[in-house]
Design a protein around this motif. Structure first.
Motif, short mmCIF file in Angstrom:
data_model
loop_
_atom_site.label_atom_id
_atom_site.label_comp_id
_atom_site.label_asym_id
_atom_site.label_seq_id
_atom_site.Cartn_x
_atom_site.Cartn_y
_atom_site.Cartn_z
N GLN A 1 0.83 -1.19 0.00
CA GLN A 1 0.00 0.00 0.00
C GLN A 1 0.86 1.24 0.00
OE1 GLN A 1 -3.21 0.64 -0.11
NE2 GLN A 1 -4.06 -1.41 -0.03
N VAL A 2 0.37 2.25 -0.67
CA VAL A 2 1.01 3.56 -0.69
C VAL A 2 -0.05 4.57 -0.31
CG1 VAL A 2 2.13 5.32 -2.09
CG2 VAL A 2 2.67 2.90 -2.48
N GLN A 3 0.26 5.39 0.66
CA GLN A 3 -0.66 6.46 1.06
C GLN A 3 -0.13 7.78 0.53
OE1 GLN A 3 0.61 4.25 3.69
NE2 GLN A 3 -1.10 2.94 3.05
N LEU A 4 -1.02 8.57 -0.02
CA LEU A 4 -0.66 9.83 -0.64
C LEU A 4 -1.49 10.96 -0.05
CD1 LEU A 4 -0.64 8.57 -4.34
CD2 LEU A 4 1.33 8.84 -2.85
N VAL A 5 -0.82 12.04 0.29
CA VAL A 5 -1.52 13.20 0.85
C VAL A 5 -1.05 14.45 0.11
CG1 VAL A 5 -1.96 14.59 2.89
CG2 VAL A 5 -1.70 12.10 3.11
N GLU A 6 -2.00 15.12 -0.53
CA GLU A 6 -1.70 16.34 -1.27
C GLU A 6 -1.85 17.57 -0.38
OE1 GLU A 6 -4.11 13.70 -4.22
OE2 GLU A 6 -4.19 14.29 -2.10
N SER A 7 -1.14 18.62 -0.76
CA SER A 7 -1.28 19.91 -0.09
C SER A 7 -0.87 21.00 -1.06
CB SER A 7 -0.42 19.96 1.18
OG SER A 7 0.95 19.81 0.85
N GLY A 8 -1.20 22.23 -0.70
CA GLY A 8 -0.74 23.37 -1.48
C GLY A 8 -1.77 24.03 -2.36
N GLY A 9 -2.97 23.47 -2.41
CA GLY A 9 -4.01 24.09 -3.21
C GLY A 9 -4.49 25.39 -2.58
N SER A 21 2.08 19.85 -3.46
CA SER A 21 2.97 18.80 -2.97
C SER A 21 2.18 17.55 -2.65
CB SER A 21 3.70 19.28 -1.70
OG SER A 21 4.55 20.36 -1.99
N CYS A 22 2.88 16.44 -2.74
CA CYS A 22 2.28 15.15 -2.42
C CYS A 22 3.29 14.36 -1.59
CB CYS A 22 1.95 14.39 -3.71
SG CYS A 22 1.33 12.72 -3.46
N ALA A 23 2.87 14.02 -0.39
CA ALA A 23 3.72 13.23 0.50
C ALA A 23 3.27 11.78 0.46
CB ALA A 23 3.62 13.77 1.92
N ALA A 24 4.22 10.89 0.28
CA ALA A 24 3.91 9.47 0.15
C ALA A 24 4.46 8.69 1.32
CB ALA A 24 4.50 8.92 -1.14
N VAL A 79 6.52 14.34 -4.18
CA VAL A 79 6.46 14.78 -5.56
C VAL A 79 5.71 16.11 -5.57
CG1 VAL A 79 4.36 13.45 -6.04
CG2 VAL A 79 5.82 14.19 -7.92
N THR A 80 6.23 17.05 -6.30
CA THR A 80 5.63 18.37 -6.34
C THR A 80 5.37 18.78 -7.79
OG1 THR A 80 7.77 19.47 -6.40
CG2 THR A 80 6.82 19.08 -4.24
#
Length: 124
Positions: A1-9, A21-24, A79-80
């Motif tokens: 499993q990979v969890q992804l959380v976006e931010s910056g909008g 940005s996306c933190a994995a 990843v940004t």
């Protein structure tokens, strides 16, 4: 499993910039191609940009080429995408996704893991 959380909008005027940005977390991030997609109200989800897992080659949708820049940091599992010269038509929820496919996948069905999305609104 990979969890992804976006931010910056956020809300920005036309011509402005944002850094999404996306933190994995989870499985080895460096082995996945990473992509950004977006979905505007009433429209299908569309590919924006992607970076492969090997040599960090990138690929962009024509609509964002020259304005968006995707990059990844395997040491930080992030990843940004730097989004510049924003237009009202860029308004959408932006999603980060991870794919085990080879190369630089551009279709959503090739991505196994998705974040919850971050809203980008561009005012005219």
């Amino acid at each position: 499993q990979v969890q992804l959380v976006e931010s910056g909008g956020g809300l920005v005027q036309a011509g402005g910039s944002l850094r999404l940005s996306c933190a994995a977390s989870g499985r080895t991030f460096s082995l996945y191609a990473m992509g950004w997609f977006r979905q505007a109200p009433g429209k299908e989800r569309e590919f924006v940009a992607a970076v492969n897992w090997g040599d960090s080659r990138t690929y962009y949708a024509d609509s964002v080429k020259g304005r968006f820049t995707i990059s990844r940091d395997n040491a930080k599992n992030t990843v940004t995408v730097q989004v510049n010269s924003l237009k009202p038509e860029d308004t959408a929820v932006y999603y980060c996704a991870a794919s085990s496919a080879l190369g630089i996948p551009t279709t959503s069905r090739l991505y196994q893991y998705w974040g919850q999305g971050t809203q980008v609104t561009v005012s005219s």
